[in-house]
Scaffold this motif. Sequence first.
Motif, PDB file in Angstrom:
ATOM      1  N   GLY A 199       0.776  -1.193  -0.441  1.00  0.00           N
ATOM      2  CA  GLY A 199      -0.083   0.150   0.147  1.00  0.00           C
ATOM      3  C   GLY A 199       1.022   1.211  -0.293  1.00  0.00           C
ATOM      4  N   SER A 200       0.092   2.299  -0.023  1.00  0.00           N
ATOM      5  CA  SER A 200       0.894   3.525  -0.050  1.00  0.00           C
ATOM      6  C   SER A 200       1.593   4.137   1.567  1.00  0.00           C
ATOM      7  N   ALA A 201       2.837   4.476   1.449  1.00  0.00           N
ATOM      8  CA  ALA A 201       2.944   4.779   2.577  1.00  0.00           C
ATOM      9  C   ALA A 201       2.997   5.621   3.701  1.00  0.00           C
ATOM     10  N   GLU A 202       2.688   6.196   5.054  1.00  0.00           N
ATOM     11  CA  GLU A 202       2.284   7.685   5.154  1.00  0.00           C
ATOM     12  C   GLU A 202       3.154   7.790   6.409  1.00  0.00           C
ATOM     13  N   GLY A 203       3.590   9.042   7.038  1.00  0.00           N
ATOM     14  CA  GLY A 203       4.219   9.167   8.013  1.00  0.00           C
ATOM     15  C   GLY A 203       5.118   8.051   8.482  1.00  0.00           C
ATOM     16  N   TYR A 204       6.255   8.479   9.396  1.00  0.00           N
ATOM     17  CA  TYR A 204       8.023   7.751   9.357  1.00  0.00           C
ATOM     18  C   TYR A 204       8.586   7.858  11.300  1.00  0.00           C
ATOM     19  N   ALA A 205       8.744   7.281  10.866  1.00  0.00           N
ATOM     20  CA  ALA A 205       9.610   7.437  12.542  1.00  0.00           C
ATOM     21  C   ALA A 205      11.065   6.440  12.478  1.00  0.00           C
ATOM     22  N   VAL A 206      11.997   7.089  12.271  1.00  0.00           N
ATOM     23  CA  VAL A 206      13.569   6.059  12.406  1.00  0.00           C
ATOM     24  C   VAL A 206      14.621   5.934  14.036  1.00  0.00           C
ATOM     25  N   ASP A 207      14.395   4.879  13.967  1.00  0.00           N
ATOM     26  CA  ASP A 207      15.130   4.518  15.440  1.00  0.00           C
ATOM     27  C   ASP A 207      16.811   4.009  14.820  1.00  0.00           C
ATOM     28  N   ASN A 208      17.682   4.517  14.040  1.00  0.00           N
ATOM     29  CA  ASN A 208      18.988   4.630  14.453  1.00  0.00           C
ATOM     30  C   ASN A 208      19.777   3.616  14.722  1.00  0.00           C
ATOM     31  N   LEU A 209      19.725   4.004  16.081  1.00  0.00           N
ATOM     32  CA  LEU A 209      20.382   2.524  17.011  1.00  0.00           C
ATOM     33  C   LEU A 209      19.843   1.702  16.511  1.00  0.00           C
ATOM     34  N   GLN A 210      18.826   1.241  16.744  1.00  0.00           N
ATOM     35  CA  GLN A 210      18.081  -0.372  16.728  1.00  0.00           C
ATOM     36  C   GLN A 210      18.291  -0.282  14.751  1.00  0.00           C
ATOM     37  N   ARG A 212      15.370   0.554  12.097  1.00  0.00           N
ATOM     38  CA  ARG A 212      14.357  -0.235  12.093  1.00  0.00           C
ATOM     39  C   ARG A 212      14.070   1.587  11.436  1.00  0.00           C
ATOM     40  N   PHE A 213      12.871   1.316  10.983  1.00  0.00           N
ATOM     41  CA  PHE A 213      12.144   2.370  10.261  1.00  0.00           C
ATOM     42  C   PHE A 213      10.805   2.006  10.103  1.00  0.00           C
ATOM     43  N   TYR A 214      10.121   2.803  10.625  1.00  0.00           N
ATOM     44  CA  TYR A 214       7.959   2.652  10.871  1.00  0.00           C
ATOM     45  C   TYR A 214       7.231   3.763  10.313  1.00  0.00           C
ATOM     46  N   THR A 215       6.429   2.740   9.836  1.00  0.00           N
ATOM     47  CA  THR A 215       5.419   3.664   8.691  1.00  0.00           C
ATOM     48  C   THR A 215       4.143   3.321   8.633  1.00  0.00           C
ATOM     49  N   ILE A 217       0.594   1.847   6.828  1.00  0.00           N
ATOM     50  CA  ILE A 217       0.225   1.237   5.510  1.00  0.00           C
ATOM     51  C   ILE A 217      -1.182   2.133   5.253  1.00  0.00           C
ATOM     52  N   GLU A 218      -1.316   3.375   4.147  1.00  0.00           N
ATOM     53  CA  GLU A 218      -2.835   3.562   4.634  1.00  0.00           C
ATOM     54  C   GLU A 218      -4.206   2.523   3.700  1.00  0.00           C
ATOM     55  N   GLU A 219      -3.269   1.766   2.552  1.00  0.00           N
ATOM     56  CA  GLU A 219      -4.665   0.513   2.258  1.00  0.00           C
ATOM     57  C   GLU A 219      -4.734   0.002   3.332  1.00  0.00           C
ATOM     58  N   THR A 220      -3.733  -0.247   4.366  1.00  0.00           N
ATOM     59  CA  THR A 220      -5.125  -1.942   4.598  1.00  0.00           C
ATOM     60  C   THR A 220      -4.937  -1.238   6.370  1.00  0.00           C
ATOM     61  N   GLY A 221      -4.596   0.088   6.857  1.00  0.00           N
ATOM     62  CA  GLY A 221      -4.031   0.482   7.669  1.00  0.00           C
ATOM     63  C   GLY A 221      -4.268  -0.683   9.205  1.00  0.00           C
ATOM     64  N   ASN A 222      -2.491  -0.776   8.537  1.00  0.00           N
ATOM     65  CA  ASN A 222      -1.024  -0.912   9.605  1.00  0.00           C
ATOM     66  C   ASN A 222      -0.180  -0.002   9.543  1.00  0.00           C
ATOM     67  N   THR A 223       0.334  -0.377  10.796  1.00  0.00           N
ATOM     68  CA  THR A 223       1.414   0.204  10.930  1.00  0.00           C
ATOM     69  C   THR A 223       2.491  -1.257  11.018  1.00  0.00           C
ATOM     70  N   VAL A 224       3.684  -0.575  10.165  1.00  0.00           N
ATOM     71  CA  VAL A 224       4.740  -1.965  10.074  1.00  0.00           C
ATOM     72  C   VAL A 224       6.091  -0.869  10.098  1.00  0.00           C
ATOM     73  N   ALA A 225       7.148  -2.411  10.706  1.00  0.00           N
ATOM     74  CA  ALA A 225       8.738  -1.991  10.779  1.00  0.00           C
ATOM     75  C   ALA A 225       8.986  -2.351  10.182  1.00  0.00           C
ATOM     76  N   ILE A 226      10.709  -2.138   9.004  1.00  0.00           N
ATOM     77  CA  ILE A 226      11.028  -2.602   8.037  1.00  0.00           C
ATOM     78  C   ILE A 226      12.649  -2.410   8.882  1.00  0.00           C
ATOM     79  N   ASP A 227      13.375  -3.273   8.732  1.00  0.00           N
ATOM     80  CA  ASP A 227      14.465  -3.614   8.753  1.00  0.00           C
ATOM     81  C   ASP A 227      15.966  -2.117   7.799  1.00  0.00           C
ATOM     82  N   ALA A 228      16.410  -1.511   8.219  1.00  0.00           N
ATOM     83  CA  ALA A 228      17.092  -0.422   7.709  1.00  0.00           C
ATOM     84  C   ALA A 228      18.434  -1.097   6.791  1.00  0.00           C
ATOM     85  N   ARG A 229      18.744  -1.974   7.360  1.00  0.00           N
ATOM     86  CA  ARG A 229      19.394  -3.397   6.899  1.00  0.00           C
ATOM     87  C   ARG A 229      19.383  -4.133   5.716  1.00  0.00           C
ATOM     88  N   THR A 230      18.197  -4.366   5.666  1.00  0.00           N
ATOM     89  CA  THR A 230      17.565  -5.471   4.831  1.00  0.00           C
ATOM     90  C   THR A 230      16.783  -5.153   3.855  1.00  0.00           C
TER      91      THR A 230
END
Length: 357
Positions: A199-210, A212-215, A217-230
């Motif tokens: 879906g489309s990403a909306e909003g973000y937060a970044v954890d540079n220590l761990q 992790r990138f958080y955003t 997903i507009e269409e599904t109504g979910n909040t997700v975590a993405i590994d910044a390195r992989t």
Amino acid sequence: MSRSSKFAKVSAVALIQIIWASVAHAADTNYELKPISLPGATGTVALDYFAYDRATGKLWVPASNTGSVDVIDEATDAVSQVTGFQTGEVELRGRKIKLGPTAVSIGDSVVYIGNRGDSSLCIIDAHTLERGECLQVAPASAGPSAAPDGVVYVAATRELWVTTGAPPLGIASADKSIQVFDASDPRHLKLKTKIPLDGSAEGYAVDNLQGRFYTNIEETGNTVAIDARTHKMVAKWSVGSHELQGLALDNARGFLFVACGDHVVSLDLGHGGKISDSIATGPGLDNIDYSLDRKVLYAAASQAATLTIAEVDDRGKFQLKATVPTVKGARGVIAAKGETAYLIDPAEGRILKLTNK
């Protein structure tokens, strides 16, 4: 429990709420909002993502249809301008409006600017304010679905992550992905990869220590975590709302805050993203922010015309500190140093500076 004891319990709760409301109202008088006008603004300015640079003490404001990026000095409130950005007519919700730069992110001695007017990314020196090179995210003719929305520097990997579209306005991302640019040379970006989403990403937060990138997903109504390195999705949560907006993070204690239209939810990342609390803010939330130093959340509700200020305890629970009256349309907030914060006021083309008297 007897009816009388139930009544006593309800009465006690009601009394506590009344007392707390009085305390919160009294606390409101400790804050003031100072308007800072943006040069060349006449009427509405399509303000969106703005950012505060702690290293220089400057607030960076992409002033969209004015074709400039305005830089506010926190000490003096003086406004400098970086001008010459392209603007263009963009169709939103059936009408054409003039747009230019609308997103900013603080990088390594540079500042990155996303421009919806011509679908470009531009680089500015954070100290001299000198403009550097620009590159295209997509052809300008591709429209707002392919233009940059959020622009996010990920220091852990020295990358710039760019989301596209305008999901809250019903404009889905053209390819439902996050574009990742190599920023190892901060002044020269190179497209590195794309992270596919459902879906489309909306909003973000970044954890540079761990890493992790958080955003959301507009269409599904979910909040997700993405590994910044992989660049792989590693977690997904449902917070019980499909009206997801901004995100904020307490990476020291592992809490992620999700704006849900008229309230903010606290997720405990250390316990699988369990919802630990929720706080009502009034309708019209957009981007929220969090002061890690003071452990305080800021959430501006544009329709309610209020700013909610809440402390967060070690369990991820909110405690209302103040509800500050703002103005209709004021949305998006950035926490600066101490008790200072900034709000955008698009209708009047200005910034509102919050301070404690």
